[in-house]
Design an enzyme around this catalytic site. Structure first.
Site, short mmCIF file in Angstrom:
data_model
loop_
_atom_site.label_atom_id
_atom_site.label_comp_id
_atom_site.label_asym_id
_atom_site.label_seq_id
_atom_site.Cartn_x
_atom_site.Cartn_y
_atom_site.Cartn_z
CD GLU A 105 -2.88 -1.30 2.28
OE1 GLU A 105 -2.30 -1.67 3.31
OE2 GLU A 105 -4.09 -1.07 2.20
CD GLU A 125 -3.23 -6.44 3.47
OE1 GLU A 125 -3.18 -7.13 2.44
OE2 GLU A 125 -2.71 -5.32 3.57
N1 3HC Z 1 4.42 -7.82 11.57
C1 3HC Z 1 5.15 -8.21 12.63
N2 3HC Z 1 6.05 -9.21 12.60
C2 3HC Z 1 6.24 -9.82 11.42
C3 3HC Z 1 5.53 -9.45 10.26
C4 3HC Z 1 4.59 -8.39 10.36
N3 3HC Z 1 3.88 -7.98 9.31
N4 3HC Z 1 5.93 -10.24 9.26
C5 3HC Z 1 6.85 -11.07 9.75
N5 3HC Z 1 7.05 -10.82 11.05
C6 3HC Z 1 8.01 -11.48 11.95
C7 3HC Z 1 7.68 -12.95 12.14
O1 3HC Z 1 6.74 -13.14 13.17
C8 3HC Z 1 9.04 -13.53 12.47
O2 3HC Z 1 9.28 -13.27 13.82
P1 3HC Z 1 10.15 -14.31 14.69
O3 3HC Z 1 11.47 -14.39 14.01
O4 3HC Z 1 10.17 -13.69 16.03
O5 3HC Z 1 9.40 -15.61 14.64
C9 3HC Z 1 9.99 -12.66 11.65
O6 3HC Z 1 9.27 -11.48 11.32
C10 3HC Z 1 10.45 -13.30 10.36
O7 3HC Z 1 9.31 -13.76 9.65
P2 3HC Z 1 9.30 -15.17 8.88
O8 3HC Z 1 9.86 -16.21 9.77
O9 3HC Z 1 7.94 -15.33 8.36
O10 3HC Z 1 10.36 -14.87 7.73
P3 3HC Z 1 10.34 -15.33 6.21
O11 3HC Z 1 11.56 -14.78 5.61
O12 3HC Z 1 10.05 -16.77 6.11
O13 3HC Z 1 9.09 -14.58 5.56
C11 3HC Z 1 7.65 -12.74 5.03
C12 3HC Z 1 9.08 -13.19 5.43
C13 3HC Z 1 7.33 -13.25 3.62
C14 3HC Z 1 7.64 -11.24 5.04
C15 3HC Z 1 6.62 -13.33 6.03
O14 3HC Z 1 7.07 -13.00 7.34
C16 3HC Z 1 5.23 -12.79 5.88
O15 3HC Z 1 4.50 -13.26 5.05
N6 3HC Z 1 4.86 -11.82 6.74
C17 3HC Z 1 3.50 -11.31 6.83
C18 3HC Z 1 3.15 -10.45 5.65
C19 3HC Z 1 1.77 -9.91 5.83
O16 3HC Z 1 0.83 -10.62 6.10
N7 3HC Z 1 1.62 -8.60 5.65
C20 3HC Z 1 0.34 -7.96 5.79
C21 3HC Z 1 0.17 -7.52 7.20
S1 3HC Z 1 -1.45 -6.87 7.50
C22 3HC Z 1 -1.40 -5.30 6.86
O17 3HC Z 1 -0.43 -4.91 6.29
C23 3HC Z 1 -2.62 -4.47 7.09
C24 3HC Z 1 -2.59 -3.20 6.28
O18 3HC Z 1 -3.35 -3.39 5.12
C25 3HC Z 1 -3.18 -2.06 7.03
#
Ligand code: 3HC
Length: 678
Positions: A105, A125
């Site tokens: 975004e 999301e």
């Molecule tokens: N917020 C907080 N912590 C997050 C995070 C996030 N969005 N994304 C990842 N983390 C944390 C994980 O919990 C993990 O923490 P830990 O090491 O303490 O367990 C650490 O970051 C590393 O994450 P991964 O183990 O998942 O690392 P990968 O390299 O395998 O994957 C990634 C990276 C592809 C970025 C994956 O973490 C992911 O898919 N993250 C979530 C992405 C997501 O869903 N984003 C949308 C959020 S909702 C939003 O944005 C609302 C908005 O529209 C207003």
């Protein structure tokens, strides 16, 4: 505290850089810094363009999920995005890694987007039970059209940079490793040109001209979206992007977003997000434990299970030696593997070169000696302790020191298996689920002597082969099957007391499982483990086998099947069950769907509590991860333990008591204290 955002003026370009490990989540300090960066650009007359980039492994991977549910601290993400878009100096997003959710975004609010070829962009999301909340549902369709936006918003899979370029989501690809320089040059090239603002785009009109795309999308993806609230809200928001003004559209998005955010589904799915990551952490094993290199894997048994397991490694580029006792079985097994790969290629999910590449990594053998130099050997032979012990004794003699020896047993005692070797520290269970090349779950069974590096290596390896791994202690059936047996026990009792078996299945379907226990029996084959003597009938299953009702493959099992495999309850089976019930002197009664659900699911929660009590699972959320990935427990309820928390442990205990079922000490005391599992 120093800000995760830094700014640097390079000539006439302001470079705003975020450094917020691990994934540059858009927490309060990041949002604040971004807003200040944009304000700085507005104030300084020497600045004529802006680049927003991230250090570390990725561009912003989304809002900071740990902030959800807490009191919001300004500036909000929509505010920051609006400030970026309102800039009268061109702003360029420089994208590497994964620009996800709020990160995507931010990129959409920028006037231009430039990405390295390995980058991915997406709005995942929905996977957290949400929709984008910072105008993603409104800006994206205005930029790339509603039809292209729909799968991104409602299914949530990210698109690679090349595709993003094709659909107009990014403007240019940068050289890998030269992103910052390319982005600055690109930003300079836009100085003095009129500024394109995504919120003013008109690509969304495709959905107004052809409103059928929304229903068509729903029809095509109905199965994937079944039971989930967020995908429908996502479709509604994208539709609104065409029908409403930008201001009204974002208000609509906010309303839908807030409703989802406060609902049980999103709470459950956010729980699952962290649960999956927590499952990777092993109590008492430090994160920096040195790992055993796994460059070659041996598999014993080329049957359905062994072949499926082997495919995981081949697909990840790891050579596999597969062993069978007879040439014929070996040929049959490797033939099935090739066929499975070819079917994947036919569906367009693999090229024929990739099929050949994977199969070229496979070495079939009849000789144990060929396993000598493997770093990991997984046994997938017949479930018999004697056979397993014999195999492990042989492996101990043949395979090099320091190699991991694993059993794929689904319920046998790993410690006893390990005792057949002189290296019990190197033995553990790796319990794959059938079909092993498809199912995500891997139970990693920690024996009493399993070494830390063996465990840590197995967890790391599981990620490499695309599995979700959970550590289990040694107990019959481990976490998953141990709980399943409690559900099956009740399913069998219920039909003896008068419940229709199709009602038992339907209750689970309505709850969100892909199928119920009797459908599952038909799919797997009623004759699994049957003694093949039709005159010896002591159970319902044996009676079905005696009547030739072997399951779906025979066109009839618990159900009758038509050619399209639609099921119809069978009078013959109903009669067989009634005969058994009357022989056992069981009184028949009408049993409500509520009772069926409680009796199927509450004993599983109770067994989960016992598993925790005994330390067989490290944490309640691990049990949720097992059931969601291995048995189709609906993700939007968060798994059995989170679901129990949601409905209240006191309700679970009251239900178990009212049906005269076991309540463990820990479950009762937790319920009495008003506690939760998670
Ligand atoms: N917020 C907080 N912590 C997050 C995070 C996030 N969005 N994304 C990842 N983390 C944390 C994980 O919990 C993990 O923490 P830990 O090491 O303490 O367990 C650490 O970051 C590393 O994450 P991964 O183990 O998942 O690392 P990968 O390299 O395998 O994957 C990634 C990276 C592809 C970025 C994956 O973490 C992911 O898919 N993250 C979530 C992405 C997501 O869903 N984003 C949308 C959020 S909702 C939003 O944005 C609302 C908005 O529209 C207003």
């Amino acid at each position: 505290m120093s800000s995760p955002i830094s700014t640097e003026i390079q000539g006439n370009v302001l470079v705003i850089t975020s450094d917020n490990p691990p994934v540059n989540a858009l927490g309060q300090a990041v949002r604040q810094g971004l807003k200040e960066g944009i304000e700085l650009a507005a104030q300084e007359s020497g600045i004529e363009a802006v680049v927003i980039k991230c250090d570390g492994r990725t561009f912003f991977a989304g809002a900071d999920i740990t902030e959800f549910g807490k009191t919001p601290q300004g500036p909000s993400l929509p505010e920051v995005c609006d400030a970026i878009e309102a800039s009268d100096k061109p702003v360029v997003a420089a994208i590497h890694g994964t620009a996800l959710g709020g990160g995507c975004e931010v990129a959409l609010a920028c006037h231009y987007r430039i990405a390295v070829p390995s980058a991915k962009l997406g709005l995942p999301e929905v996977k957290l039970g949400l929709i984008p909340g910072a105008a993603g549902t409104q800006r994206l369709p205005r930029l790339i059209g509603a039809e292209a936006a729909l799968p991104m918003v409602a299914i949530g899979n990210p698109v690679p940079a090349a595709k993003a370029l094709k659909i107009g989501l990014v403007d240019q690809l940068a050289d890998e490793g030269r992103l910052a320089g390319d982005a600055i040059a690109f930003a300079r090239s836009k100085i003095g040109q009129s500024i394109p603002r995504t919120s003013e785009g008109t690509a969304n009109q495709d959905g107004v001209k052809n409103p059928d795309i929304f229903d068509e999308f729903r029809a095509k993806n109905g199965r994937k979206m079944r039971g989930f609230d967020a995908p429908n809200a996502a479709i509604e928001a994208v539709k609104a992007a065409g029908e409403l003004s930008y201001a009204d559209g974002t208000a609509k998005e906010r309303e839908l977003f807030m409703k989802l955010m406060s609902g049980n589904q999103s709470r459950a799915m956010r729980h699952y997000f962290f649960a999956e990551r927590a499952a990777n952490k092993i109590d008492g094993v430090s994160a920096d434990t040195s790992l055993i290199p796994i460059n070659k894997v041996g598999i014993i048994g080329a049957g359905t299970m062994g072949g499926g397991i082997a495919m995981n490694f081949l697909s990840a580029g790891i050579p596999v030696t597969i062993l069978e006792m007879q040439q014929e079985a070996l040929d049959r097994g490797t033939g099935v593997m090739r066929k499975n790969y070819e079917n994947t290629a036919k569906r367009g999910r693999m090229t024929m070169e990739q099929v050949d590449g994977a199969m070229a990594l496979l070495s079939p053998t009849l000789d144990y000696g060929d396993l000598a130099d493997c770093d990991l050997v997984i046994e997938a032979v017949y479930e018999s302790m004697d056979v397993k012990k014999e195999v492990f004794a042989k492996l101990d003699e043949t395979v090099k020191d320091g190699a991991i020896l694993a059993s794929n047993t689904s319920y046998l005692n790993i410690d006893e298996i390990a005792s057949a070797t002189k290296r019990p520290g190197y033995v553990l269970g790796l319990h794959f689920f059938s079909p092993a090349n498809v199912m995500k779950l891997l139970e990693v069974v920690r024996g009493k002597e399993t070494r830390d590096d063996v465990l840590a290596t197995s967890m790391k390896l599981s990620k490499k082969i695309g599995k979700v791994a959970v550590v289990s202690g040694v107990c019959p059936g481990f976490i998953g099957n141990r709980m399943l047996s409690k559900r099956q026990e009740q399913a069998n009792k219920l039909i003896m007391e008068g419940a229709n078996y199709w009602d038992v299945d339907d209750v689970l379907l309505e709850f969100g499982f892909p199928m119920g226990p009797f459908q599952m029996g038909d799919l797997a084959g009623i004759d699994i483990g049957w003694h093949r003597d039709p005159t010896k009938v002591t159970t319902v299953r044996e009676a079905l086998c005696a009547a030739g009702r072997f399951g779906q493959k025979a066109g009839k099992g618990f159900y009758d099947y038509d050619e399209a495999r639609n099921r119809t309850p069978s009078d013959e089976v109903k009669q067989i069950i009634a005969d058994f019930a009357s022989k056992a002197g069981n009184e028949q009664r009408d049993i409500s769907k509520d009772e069926i659900r409680e009796r199927l699911l509450y004993p599983m929660v109770n067994e989960g509590a016992k598993i925790l009590e005994e330390g067989m699972s490290q944490r309640a959320s691990d049990i949720d991860v097992v059931w969601i990935n291995g048995y189709g427990w609906p993700l939007y309820t968060g798994g059995p333990m989170f679901w129990a928390d949601t409905i209240g442990l006191d309700a679970v205990v009251a239900g178990l008591d009212s049906h005269g079922l076991e309540v463990s000490a820990s479950l009762r005391s937790k319920a009495e204290a008003g506690e939760r599992f998670n």
